[in-house]
Write an enzyme that holds these catalytic residues in place. Sequence first.
Site, PDB file in Angstrom:
ATOM      1  N   ASP A  35      58.426   0.884  21.021  1.00 41.68           N
ATOM      2  CA  ASP A  35      59.085   1.888  21.632  1.00 41.68           C
ATOM      3  C   ASP A  35      58.124   3.268  22.063  1.00 41.68           C
ATOM      4  O   ASP A  35      57.050   3.163  21.527  1.00 41.68           O
ATOM      5  CB  ASP A  35      60.197   2.548  20.766  1.00 41.68           C
ATOM      6  CG  ASP A  35      61.674   2.041  21.097  1.00 41.68           C
ATOM      7  OD1 ASP A  35      62.554   2.498  20.661  1.00 41.68           O
ATOM      8  OD2 ASP A  35      61.694   1.066  22.196  1.00 41.68           O
ATOM      9  N   LYS A  57      61.461   3.341  27.082  1.00 39.15           N
ATOM     10  CA  LYS A  57      62.307   3.999  28.032  1.00 39.15           C
ATOM     11  C   LYS A  57      62.835   5.316  27.609  1.00 39.15           C
ATOM     12  O   LYS A  57      62.697   5.670  26.450  1.00 39.15           O
ATOM     13  CB  LYS A  57      63.595   3.121  28.088  1.00 39.15           C
ATOM     14  CG  LYS A  57      64.441   2.844  26.775  1.00 39.15           C
ATOM     15  CD  LYS A  57      65.549   2.000  27.251  1.00 39.15           C
ATOM     16  CE  LYS A  57      66.123   1.400  25.946  1.00 39.15           C
ATOM     17  NZ  LYS A  57      66.774   2.571  24.794  1.00 39.15           N
ATOM     18  N   MET A 170      69.192  13.990  19.969  1.00 41.24           N
ATOM     19  CA  MET A 170      69.323  13.989  21.670  1.00 41.24           C
ATOM     20  C   MET A 170      70.017  15.105  22.038  1.00 41.24           C
ATOM     21  O   MET A 170      70.830  15.125  23.055  1.00 41.24           O
ATOM     22  CB  MET A 170      69.908  12.579  22.283  1.00 41.24           C
ATOM     23  CG  MET A 170      69.029  11.433  21.843  1.00 41.24           C
ATOM     24  SD  MET A 170      69.859   9.933  22.320  1.00 41.24           S
ATOM     25  CE  MET A 170      70.734   9.587  20.582  1.00 41.24           C
TER      26      MET A 170
HETATM   27  N1  SAH Z   1      66.648   5.620  15.420  1.00 39.18           N
HETATM   28  C1  SAH Z   1      66.133   6.879  15.679  1.00 39.18           C
HETATM   29  C2  SAH Z   1      66.803   7.884  16.649  1.00 39.18           C
HETATM   30  C3  SAH Z   1      66.528   7.279  18.041  1.00 39.18           C
HETATM   31  S1  SAH Z   1      67.283   8.398  19.178  1.00 39.18           S
HETATM   32  C4  SAH Z   1      66.217   7.534  14.229  1.00 39.18           C
HETATM   33  O1  SAH Z   1      66.989   7.134  13.233  1.00 39.18           O
HETATM   34  O2  SAH Z   1      65.330   8.504  13.960  1.00 39.18           O
HETATM   35  C5  SAH Z   1      66.105   9.686  19.717  1.00 39.18           C
HETATM   36  C6  SAH Z   1      66.523  10.698  19.012  1.00 39.18           C
HETATM   37  O3  SAH Z   1      65.937  10.791  17.728  1.00 39.18           O
HETATM   38  C7  SAH Z   1      65.480  12.025  19.802  1.00 39.18           C
HETATM   39  O4  SAH Z   1      66.358  12.451  20.839  1.00 39.18           O
HETATM   40  C8  SAH Z   1      65.506  13.141  18.437  1.00 39.18           C
HETATM   41  O5  SAH Z   1      66.651  13.940  18.231  1.00 39.18           O
HETATM   42  C9  SAH Z   1      65.584  12.046  17.414  1.00 39.18           C
HETATM   43  N2  SAH Z   1      64.018  11.847  16.803  1.00 39.18           N
HETATM   44  C10 SAH Z   1      63.192  10.841  17.004  1.00 39.18           C
HETATM   45  N3  SAH Z   1      62.020  10.866  16.512  1.00 39.18           N
HETATM   46  C11 SAH Z   1      61.970  12.334  16.224  1.00 39.18           C
HETATM   47  C12 SAH Z   1      60.752  13.097  15.537  1.00 39.18           C
HETATM   48  N4  SAH Z   1      59.690  12.555  15.361  1.00 39.18           N
HETATM   49  N5  SAH Z   1      61.097  14.489  15.480  1.00 39.18           N
HETATM   50  C13 SAH Z   1      62.459  15.030  15.877  1.00 39.18           C
HETATM   51  N6  SAH Z   1      63.395  14.111  16.301  1.00 39.18           N
HETATM   52  C14 SAH Z   1      63.068  12.896  16.313  1.00 39.18           C
END
Ligand code: SAH
Length: 252
Positions: A35, A57, A170
């Site tokens: 991803d 994406k 998000m």
């Molecule tokens: N499955 C992932 C979430 C994916 S949705 C999880 O469990 O973390 C994508 C959202 O995750 C982003 O918009 C943000 O809100 C959060 N996110 C993912 N990676 C991040 C990071 N390194 N720092 C802060 N927020 C993060």
Amino acid sequence: MLGKLTLIGCGPGASDLLTIRAARRIGEADIVFHDRLVEADVLEFASPAATLQYVGKKCTDGGRQQTDINSMLRGALLAGRHVARLKSGDPMIFGRAAEEIAVAVELGAEIEIVPGVTAALAAAAECSIPVTERAELQSFVVTTGRSANKDKEPDWANLLKPGICVAFYMSVAQAWRIQTALMARGVPGSLQAEWVENVGKPDCRRVETRLDRLALDARQHRVRNPAILFIRYPLSATNVEVIPAPADGMTI
Ligand code: SAH
């Protein structure tokens, strides 16, 4: 023979936050789908013989690209390949896992899911933000600022009650909507909140704010995705009238 699908949570970015099982499964796969939020050094665990396939994406791209990913997964499973599907954080939290699991289930292919450190909990650790706290925060809730259907966004005011810490995924572009929706339903504007951007990466940043400055501070401090928003509603922040306990023998 059908292949195997392994959905692997890769944590928020830093490769040393991968679980040992995640690292092993990445190494066993012969095709790796990764991803946008999965960092390049995680891919170093892949076998040199494996095919690496980028399927990133943006969440604004909508469903179409997910359909493409699903067909790529289907094709690889039908070709008998061992697929490692890398997801940021934990695959079961805002990871479109349900759709990808359905592909494997429909084909009758073997499936394994490896949990990962979700962004909110990595942010809590990195910034020393307890998401529960004895006598103050009894519950921890995960929600999203963005929904598949704009008319059916989460009822945030119903989630953020006294005693609850809410982590919003998000949510950067939705700061104003979240702020106004909560304040319109009586949540105090003085509640402490924080943005935590780029968790697990060298440029991780915390922006402290309050509910009534959420959108303003996000703009002034140029908060960018990926970021987690925490809003904490400690019990002591309520002005609840304290009703004395009934005296012995009394019933209410
Ligand atoms: N499955 C992932 C979430 C994916 S949705 C999880 O469990 O973390 C994508 C959202 O995750 C982003 O918009 C943000 O809100 C959060 N996110 C993912 N990676 C991040 C990071 N390194 N720092 C802060 N927020 C993060």
